[in-house]
Write a protein that holds these residues in place. Structure first.
Motif, PDB file in Angstrom:
ATOM      1  N   GLY A 214       0.810  -1.213   0.000  1.00  0.00           N
ATOM      2  CA  GLY A 214       0.000   0.000   0.000  1.00  0.00           C
ATOM      3  C   GLY A 214       0.840   1.258   0.000  1.00  0.00           C
ATOM      4  N   TYR A 215       1.882   1.285   0.835  1.00  0.00           N
ATOM      5  CA  TYR A 215       2.783   2.439   0.852  1.00  0.00           C
ATOM      6  C   TYR A 215       3.446   2.609  -0.511  1.00  0.00           C
ATOM      7  CZ  TYR A 215       2.851   3.246   5.983  1.00  0.00           C
ATOM      8  OH  TYR A 215       2.542   3.566   7.287  1.00  0.00           O
ATOM      9  N   GLY A 216       3.927   1.488  -1.075  1.00  0.00           N
ATOM     10  CA  GLY A 216       4.643   1.550  -2.344  1.00  0.00           C
ATOM     11  C   GLY A 216       3.769   2.078  -3.467  1.00  0.00           C
ATOM     12  N   ASN A 217       2.531   1.628  -3.532  1.00  0.00           N
ATOM     13  CA  ASN A 217       1.589   2.107  -4.542  1.00  0.00           C
ATOM     14  C   ASN A 217       1.408   3.618  -4.420  1.00  0.00           C
ATOM     15  OD1 ASN A 217      -0.385   2.126  -6.570  1.00  0.00           O
ATOM     16  ND2 ASN A 217      -2.024   1.541  -5.179  1.00  0.00           N
ATOM     17  N   THR A 218       1.305   4.085  -3.192  1.00  0.00           N
ATOM     18  CA  THR A 218       1.101   5.525  -2.957  1.00  0.00           C
ATOM     19  C   THR A 218       2.344   6.321  -3.346  1.00  0.00           C
ATOM     20  OG1 THR A 218      -0.294   4.846  -1.088  1.00  0.00           O
ATOM     21  CG2 THR A 218       0.186   7.188  -1.296  1.00  0.00           C
ATOM     22  N   TYR A 219       3.526   5.796  -3.045  1.00  0.00           N
ATOM     23  CA  TYR A 219       4.765   6.462  -3.487  1.00  0.00           C
ATOM     24  C   TYR A 219       4.823   6.557  -5.011  1.00  0.00           C
ATOM     25  CZ  TYR A 219       7.187   6.572   1.057  1.00  0.00           C
ATOM     26  OH  TYR A 219       7.578   6.858   2.335  1.00  0.00           O
ATOM     27  N   PHE A 220       4.414   5.460  -5.685  1.00  0.00           N
ATOM     28  CA  PHE A 220       4.452   5.462  -7.153  1.00  0.00           C
ATOM     29  C   PHE A 220       3.495   6.524  -7.695  1.00  0.00           C
ATOM     30  CE2 PHE A 220       3.683   4.304 -11.477  1.00  0.00           C
ATOM     31  CZ  PHE A 220       4.810   3.648 -11.919  1.00  0.00           C
ATOM     32  N   GLY A 229       3.150  18.235 -11.914  1.00  0.00           N
ATOM     33  CA  GLY A 229       3.165  19.298 -10.910  1.00  0.00           C
ATOM     34  C   GLY A 229       2.063  19.182  -9.886  1.00  0.00           C
ATOM     35  N   LEU A 230       1.562  17.944  -9.655  1.00  0.00           N
ATOM     36  CA  LEU A 230       0.449  17.721  -8.735  1.00  0.00           C
ATOM     37  C   LEU A 230       0.903  16.924  -7.513  1.00  0.00           C
ATOM     38  CD1 LEU A 230      -2.167  16.597 -11.441  1.00  0.00           C
ATOM     39  CD2 LEU A 230      -1.913  18.897 -10.472  1.00  0.00           C
ATOM     40  N   THR A 231       0.068  16.920  -6.452  1.00  0.00           N
ATOM     41  CA  THR A 231       0.318  16.133  -5.243  1.00  0.00           C
ATOM     42  C   THR A 231      -1.004  15.538  -4.756  1.00  0.00           C
ATOM     43  OG1 THR A 231      -0.107  17.916  -3.643  1.00  0.00           O
ATOM     44  CG2 THR A 231       2.143  17.771  -4.560  1.00  0.00           C
ATOM     45  N   PHE A 232      -0.930  14.751  -3.674  1.00  0.00           N
ATOM     46  CA  PHE A 232      -2.133  14.207  -3.040  1.00  0.00           C
ATOM     47  C   PHE A 232      -2.856  15.248  -2.192  1.00  0.00           C
ATOM     48  CE2 PHE A 232      -0.482   9.827  -3.718  1.00  0.00           C
ATOM     49  CZ  PHE A 232      -1.669   9.191  -4.061  1.00  0.00           C
ATOM     50  N   GLU A 233      -2.186  16.311  -1.829  1.00  0.00           N
ATOM     51  CA  GLU A 233      -2.735  17.281  -0.888  1.00  0.00           C
ATOM     52  C   GLU A 233      -4.127  17.766  -1.310  1.00  0.00           C
ATOM     53  OE1 GLU A 233      -2.928  19.219   2.531  1.00  0.00           O
ATOM     54  OE2 GLU A 233      -1.067  18.195   1.981  1.00  0.00           O
ATOM     55  N   THR A 249      -2.568   1.583   1.913  1.00  0.00           N
ATOM     56  CA  THR A 249      -2.701   2.623   0.893  1.00  0.00           C
ATOM     57  C   THR A 249      -3.397   3.829   1.507  1.00  0.00           C
ATOM     58  OG1 THR A 249      -2.801   1.027  -0.928  1.00  0.00           O
ATOM     59  CG2 THR A 249      -3.739   3.201  -1.338  1.00  0.00           C
ATOM     60  N   MET A 250      -4.499   3.580   2.203  1.00  0.00           N
ATOM     61  CA  MET A 250      -5.240   4.669   2.840  1.00  0.00           C
ATOM     62  C   MET A 250      -4.375   5.412   3.859  1.00  0.00           C
ATOM     63  SD  MET A 250      -9.150   3.229   3.282  1.00  0.00           S
ATOM     64  CE  MET A 250      -8.857   1.556   3.866  1.00  0.00           C
ATOM     65  N   GLU A 251      -3.594   4.659   4.615  1.00  0.00           N
ATOM     66  CA  GLU A 251      -2.747   5.279   5.642  1.00  0.00           C
ATOM     67  C   GLU A 251      -1.734   6.239   5.017  1.00  0.00           C
ATOM     68  OE1 GLU A 251      -1.588   3.183   9.368  1.00  0.00           O
ATOM     69  OE2 GLU A 251       0.395   3.157   8.427  1.00  0.00           O
ATOM     70  N   LYS A 252      -1.074   5.805   3.951  1.00  0.00           N
ATOM     71  CA  LYS A 252      -0.054   6.655   3.328  1.00  0.00           C
ATOM     72  C   LYS A 252      -0.687   7.818   2.572  1.00  0.00           C
ATOM     73  CE  LYS A 252       3.692   6.326   3.699  1.00  0.00           C
ATOM     74  NZ  LYS A 252       4.636   7.079   4.587  1.00  0.00           N
ATOM     75  N   VAL A 253      -1.837   7.581   1.923  1.00  0.00           N
ATOM     76  CA  VAL A 253      -2.549   8.672   1.246  1.00  0.00           C
ATOM     77  C   VAL A 253      -2.895   9.776   2.250  1.00  0.00           C
ATOM     78  CG1 VAL A 253      -4.763   9.300   0.178  1.00  0.00           C
ATOM     79  CG2 VAL A 253      -3.475   7.342  -0.691  1.00  0.00           C
ATOM     80  N   GLN A 254      -3.399   9.374   3.404  1.00  0.00           N
ATOM     81  CA  GLN A 254      -3.754  10.359   4.436  1.00  0.00           C
ATOM     82  C   GLN A 254      -2.523  11.113   4.929  1.00  0.00           C
ATOM     83  OE1 GLN A 254      -5.984   8.109   7.359  1.00  0.00           O
ATOM     84  NE2 GLN A 254      -7.872   8.170   6.157  1.00  0.00           N
TER      85      GLN A 254
END
Length: 449
Positions: A214-220, A229-233, A249-254
């Motif tokens: 999940g973390y890795g998917n979010t990093y990718f 030029g975008l972010t998750f913010e 995934t949810m944890e890292k997205v947050q």
């Protein structure tokens, strides 16, 4: 189906003939072959010595009977599988899945994908997958233990830290890995810690392994967003599933400032307008082992549960399918595009159907294929093998830092390969070619074997 290079069409035809009734495997092979026409044009040597044909044929397929007794003493029989697909880069590496849907075609598709995924990590590991049609739902700990012991009693003879190193997958977590490792140790009279990964920390496991996919998917996806030029913010995110991959995934997205709006299980999905309460999801799924419908009942205000239906009806900026294969269809993709999705990151293996992938790409949506985006789990498994081999144990921060570097490296390899082969921004083509070239180079060096 998309037209293939004429040199590759006979290969696909033979794969279809030889592997009749295995649609997931056919789909996975077709998707890779679609990308290879450009490679053959640029590097004709890859069409020699039946290299591509060999890559499409597993080195070994093991199918066996798994007898076990339930708590009432009744006998049950399941079928076990291990497909050791390719060992050109290192020992076979890939998870074990316990689910009623498991059959040889599913395991072959997963092993084929795993070969390229593992190559993308840059780690010295080959590709494999295994599992059983055993359903762990509703089974006691004692029944799970007896099944795992019976399963590994046959499979152990095909494993070893220099031969084949399984890990967990759907239906196989730390509990199941522990039972399998215990039986392997009992049968071999060796404490061979590197033979299984996803182990508990008390007996050779790696910190951050549980979180890694999940973390890795979010990093990718973070790296992919950065190319525009975008972010998750401040972005609204929908994550399908509520198992290990989805939770982390949810944890890292947050942690990156995203707002997770919905998650699901096989019965339905829950939407929380205030953002998913991850602690509550963990309580329901990791502690109570209950259905996600409990979330709405326990949370109350702002949360509601929809039985059945499609989680992809929920409007979002980023979609992260993290449940199972072919869960996101063309219809779902059209809905997501209509609702303004900007990026999709596959946490599960091949969760997006081919027509859905095409819709995303034609709409200019950033699309991260699973063989690249969800490689964090197996990368951290390889780091666990590294720690076991050196009799060492790293901190969580050390391991996560390595994971972040690996995932950004995978992203950059896919991005740059797509550009090199004339398809900028096509991460599917970039991942397929980058993984293929690494495996193909090793196979050419090793000769016709």
């Amino acid at each position: 189906m998309v037209h293939l290079d004429e040199k590759l069409q006979p290969i696909l035809t033979e794969v279809l003939r030889r592997n009749a009734g295995e649609p997931e495997f056919h789909q996975a092979v077709h998707e890779v072959l679609e990308s290879l026409g450009r490679v053959i044009a640029k590097r004709p040597e890859y069409a020699e010595q039946a290299l591509i044909e060999r890559i499409c044929e597993p080195e070994r397929q093991i199918i066996f009977r798994v007898p076990w007794a339930d708590d009432k003493g009744r006998a049950h029989i399941n079928r076990g599988f291990r497909v050791q697909f390719n060992s050109a880069l290192g020992p076979y590496k890939g998870g074990i899945r316990f689910h009623p849907s498991v059959n040889v075609g599913i395991i072959k598709f997963l092993g084929f994908e795993q070969t390229f995924k593992n190559a993308l990590t840059g780690m010295p590991i080959g590709g494999a997958k295994g599992g059983s049609d055993f359903d762990p739902k509703g089974r006691s700990d004692a029944e799970i233990m007896r099944f795992c012991q019976s399963f590994i009693t046959e499979l152990y003879r095909h494993l070893g830290e220099y031969t084949d190193v399984p890990a967990g997958d759907i239906g196989v977590g730390g509990r199941e890995i522990g039972y399998m490792f215990g039986q392997y140790k009992r049968l071999t009279n060796r404490y061979e810690a590197g033979v299984l990964t996803g182990k508990g920390l008390s007996y050779g496991g790696s910190r951050a392994r549980k979180e890694a996919t999940g973390y890795g998917n979010t990093y990718f996806v973070q790296s992919m967003l950065a190319t525009r030029g975008l972010t998750f913010e401040g972005r609204k995110v929908v994550v399908s599933g509520s198992g290990n991959v989805a939770i982390y995934t949810m944890e890292k997205v947050q942690s990156f400032g995203g707002k997770v709006m919905a998650c699901s299980d096989s019965n339905g999905y829950v939407v929380d307008e205030n953002g998913i309460d991850l602690d509550l999801v963990k309580e329901i799924k990791e502690v109570r082992r209950e259905r996600i419908s409990e979330y709405a009942r326990l949370k109350g205000t702002g949360a509601h549960y929809i039985a059945g239906g499609s989680i992809w009806d929920v409007s979002c900026d980023v979609a992260m399918p993290s449940a199972t294969q072919n869960e996101l269809t063309g219809k779902d993709a059209r809905t997501l595009v209509k609702n303004g999705v900007i990026a999709v990151g596959e946490g599960a293996n091949m969760p997006t159907t081919p027509d859905a992938v095409k819709i995303f790409q034609e709409a200019g949506v950033l699309f991260a294929p699973g063989k690249a985006a969800n490689a964090g789990g197996v990368a951290t498994s390889a780091l666990e093998m590294q720690q076991n081999a050196s009799r060492d144990s790293w901190t969580f921060d050390q391991t996560e830092a390595r994971l972040a570097v690996i995932m950004r490296g995978i992203h950059d390899a896919c991005y740059e390969t797509a550009e090199e082969y004339g398809a900028p921004g096509d991460y599917v083509l970039g991942a397929n070619i980058a993984g293929f070239v690494r495996v193909a180079e090793a196979m050419r060096a090793l000769g016709l074997i």
